[in-house]
Design a protein around this motif. Structure first.
Motif, PDB file in Angstrom:
ATOM      1  N   MET A  80     -16.756   0.053  -8.243  1.00  0.00           N
ATOM      2  CA  MET A  80     -16.100  -1.038  -7.521  1.00  0.00           C
ATOM      3  C   MET A  80     -14.651  -1.204  -7.968  1.00  0.00           C
ATOM      4  O   MET A  80     -13.767  -1.501  -7.151  1.00  0.00           O
ATOM      5  N   ALA A  81     -14.387  -1.018  -9.247  1.00  0.00           N
ATOM      6  CA  ALA A  81     -13.008  -1.111  -9.731  1.00  0.00           C
ATOM      7  C   ALA A  81     -12.135  -0.036  -9.100  1.00  0.00           C
ATOM      8  O   ALA A  81     -10.983  -0.282  -8.717  1.00  0.00           O
ATOM      9  N   ALA A  82     -12.681   1.176  -8.966  1.00  0.00           N
ATOM     10  CA  ALA A  82     -11.925   2.257  -8.338  1.00  0.00           C
ATOM     11  C   ALA A  82     -11.702   1.975  -6.860  1.00  0.00           C
ATOM     12  O   ALA A  82     -10.606   2.203  -6.322  1.00  0.00           O
ATOM     13  N   HIS A  83     -12.725   1.468  -6.178  1.00  0.00           N
ATOM     14  CA  HIS A  83     -12.580   1.146  -4.750  1.00  0.00           C
ATOM     15  C   HIS A  83     -11.532   0.071  -4.541  1.00  0.00           C
ATOM     16  O   HIS A  83     -10.772   0.115  -3.559  1.00  0.00           O
ATOM     17  N   ARG A  84     -11.455  -0.881  -5.456  1.00  0.00           N
ATOM     18  CA  ARG A  84     -10.479  -1.968  -5.346  1.00  0.00           C
ATOM     19  C   ARG A  84      -9.107  -1.577  -5.857  1.00  0.00           C
ATOM     20  O   ARG A  84      -8.170  -2.379  -5.808  1.00  0.00           O
ATOM     21  N   GLY A  85      -8.964  -0.353  -6.348  1.00  0.00           N
ATOM     22  CA  GLY A  85      -7.670   0.115  -6.825  1.00  0.00           C
ATOM     23  C   GLY A  85      -7.289  -0.364  -8.205  1.00  0.00           C
ATOM     24  O   GLY A  85      -6.112  -0.301  -8.589  1.00  0.00           O
ATOM     25  N   LEU A  86      -8.262  -0.818  -8.990  1.00  0.00           N
ATOM     26  CA  LEU A  86      -7.975  -1.366 -10.312  1.00  0.00           C
ATOM     27  C   LEU A  86      -7.891  -0.300 -11.387  1.00  0.00           C
ATOM     28  O   LEU A  86      -7.147  -0.433 -12.357  1.00  0.00           O
ATOM     29  N   ARG A  87      -8.661   0.763 -11.261  1.00  0.00           N
ATOM     30  CA  ARG A  87      -8.576   1.878 -12.201  1.00  0.00           C
ATOM     31  C   ARG A  87      -9.202   3.107 -11.550  1.00  0.00           C
ATOM     32  O   ARG A  87     -10.077   2.984 -10.688  1.00  0.00           O
ATOM     33  N   ARG A 298     -14.907   9.704  -0.575  1.00  0.00           N
ATOM     34  CA  ARG A 298     -13.620   9.564  -1.242  1.00  0.00           C
ATOM     35  C   ARG A 298     -13.388   8.108  -1.645  1.00  0.00           C
ATOM     36  O   ARG A 298     -13.889   7.187  -1.008  1.00  0.00           O
ATOM     37  N   ILE A 299     -12.625   7.939  -2.698  1.00  0.00           N
ATOM     38  CA  ILE A 299     -12.263   6.622  -3.217  1.00  0.00           C
ATOM     39  C   ILE A 299     -10.761   6.429  -3.034  1.00  0.00           C
ATOM     40  O   ILE A 299      -9.977   7.311  -3.368  1.00  0.00           O
ATOM     41  N   PRO A 300     -10.299   5.247  -2.538  1.00  0.00           N
ATOM     42  CA  PRO A 300     -11.119   4.133  -2.042  1.00  0.00           C
ATOM     43  C   PRO A 300     -11.833   4.519  -0.753  1.00  0.00           C
ATOM     44  O   PRO A 300     -11.356   5.370  -0.002  1.00  0.00           O
ATOM     45  N   PHE A 301     -12.975   3.865  -0.511  1.00  0.00           N
ATOM     46  CA  PHE A 301     -13.793   4.214   0.637  1.00  0.00           C
ATOM     47  C   PHE A 301     -13.068   3.909   1.941  1.00  0.00           C
ATOM     48  O   PHE A 301     -12.548   2.804   2.128  1.00  0.00           O
ATOM     49  N   VAL A 302     -13.051   4.874   2.846  1.00  0.00           N
ATOM     50  CA  VAL A 302     -12.491   4.655   4.174  1.00  0.00           C
ATOM     51  C   VAL A 302     -13.417   3.772   4.986  1.00  0.00           C
ATOM     52  O   VAL A 302     -12.970   2.890   5.732  1.00  0.00           O
ATOM     53  N   GLU A 303     -14.723   3.999   4.827  1.00  0.00           N
ATOM     54  CA  GLU A 303     -15.734   3.183   5.505  1.00  0.00           C
ATOM     55  C   GLU A 303     -16.636   2.562   4.433  1.00  0.00           C
ATOM     56  O   GLU A 303     -17.721   3.075   4.158  1.00  0.00           O
TER      57      GLU A 303
END
Length: 344
Positions: A80-87, A298-303
């Motif tokens: 979730m952190a990666a999806h939100r662009g946090l790390r 892929r991260i962040p998720f497109v869908e």
């Protein structure tokens, strides 16, 4: 086909190609979400549908050791952190997920996960814990077909189905499952209960972990998330019933787990989703949902409400390892899509 793929994967493994592909993979924007159901021996629970067994404990251990050596298992927090662009994610990230919450998760899968030191996510249909009479319908159907003394069954929706031998009973199971998934949920459940009652006297037994056990596992590091409330195929619920099922499940997770409640994440029961379902999931407050598309995402998720996963179906170690490579995953998705088109 799986046998042929397994032999090809073994050749790739022995010649070192899989190891070379893994070593060359330097991308941090991909995540392999692996989907398991049950971890058990095929004959451990005769009244449960063996088709839900993803791996034996021995094969499961080997698969986890592959991940530990060649990949980086991440937690739901990491994802979730990666999806939100946090790390960022680490190289060759893998998320391990398990659907349905069968009791063999605690007795079989979780001890191996802890021993190898890998995190996991468990998706639980929230009506089933602590409900001993709430068995999954496919298990009740399997048990009825195993126990029945009938040589055939006739039904208006199916016609005549022979039940003479194990092969014909497996074929009947597949046909009944397919027909049930095409009906509205409540209609399907009533129809299945009538069929089961006509076949055999099947004791009602729950095989899903209770809330006390789920709370204990959550304290030990497991992420427990929503798999719907009634494990209904979302595309077979009315808009009202779907909204109620989604909200009830999310509220139950929060009420039962309290501070251990994870991120608002969902897995579609039986991978059933479409645009209307995904919109209902969004309105219910879920941020990420795992769908039925097969592959590496892929991260962040497109869908984010249709994240791809990679289901495991009793793969040998080499085939399991090969499935984690993007080129093999794309080939597998193309083969599955082709099979679905031919059967449509």
């Amino acid at each position: 086909m799986k046998s042929l793929a397994g032999r090809a994967a073994s050749v790739l493994d022995r010649c070192g190609l899989l190891a070379a592909l893994e070593a060359a993979d330097r991308r941090k924007d991909r995540v392999r979400v692996i989907a398991y159901h049950r971890i058990d021996e095929a004959d451990a629970e005769p009244d449960l549908d063996p088709g839900l067994i993803s791996a034996t404990p021995g094969d499961f251990r080997e698969q986890l050791e592959v991940i530990a050596r060649h990949y980086a298992a991440v937690s739901l927090d990491d994802l979730m952190a990666a999806h939100r662009g946090l790390r960022p994610l680490p190289l060759r990230a893998v998320l391990l997920t398990f659907d349905d919450g069968y009791t063999d998760f605690e007795s079989r899968a979780w001890p191996i996960l802890r021993e190898v030191g890998l995190p996991a996510v468990l998706f639980v249909p929230t009506a089933f814990p602590d409900s001993p009479e709430s068995g999954f319908w496919w298990d009740r159907l399997h048990s009825a077909l195993r126990r029945t003394q009938e040589r055939e069954i006739t039904d208006p929706l199916l016609g005549r189905l022979p039940l003479d031998d194990p092969s014909s009973r497996r074929a009947a199971h597949r046909m009944i499952r397919s027909r049930a998934k095409a009906l509205p949920h409540d209609e399907a459940m009533a129809w299945l209960e009538d069929l089961v009652a006509r076949l055999a006297d099947v004791p009602r037994r729950g095989h899903v972990l209770g809330w006390d056990t789920l709370r204990k596992l959550a304290k030990e590091g497991l992420s427990v998330c929503s798999h719907g409330h009634r494990h209904a195929l979302c595309t077979r619920l009315s808009p009202h019933d779907l909204a109620l099922d989604l909200s009830t499940s999310r509220a139950r997770i929060q009420a039962e787990l309290g501070d251990a409640s994870p991120h608002p994440v969902f897995a579609y029961p039986a991978s059933g989703s479409d645009g209307a379902v995904r919109e209902a999931v969004r309105r219910a407050g879920y941020e990420v949902a795992f769908g039925g598309r097969r592959g590496i995402d892929r991260i962040p998720f497109v869908e984010p409400l249709d994240v791809m996963r990679m289901p495991v179906h009793r793969y040998g170690t080499a085939l399991f390892r090969a499935q984690l490579r993007p080129s093999v995953s794309r080939l597998g998705r193309a083969l599955v899509d082709g099979r679905l088109r031919r059967s449509a």
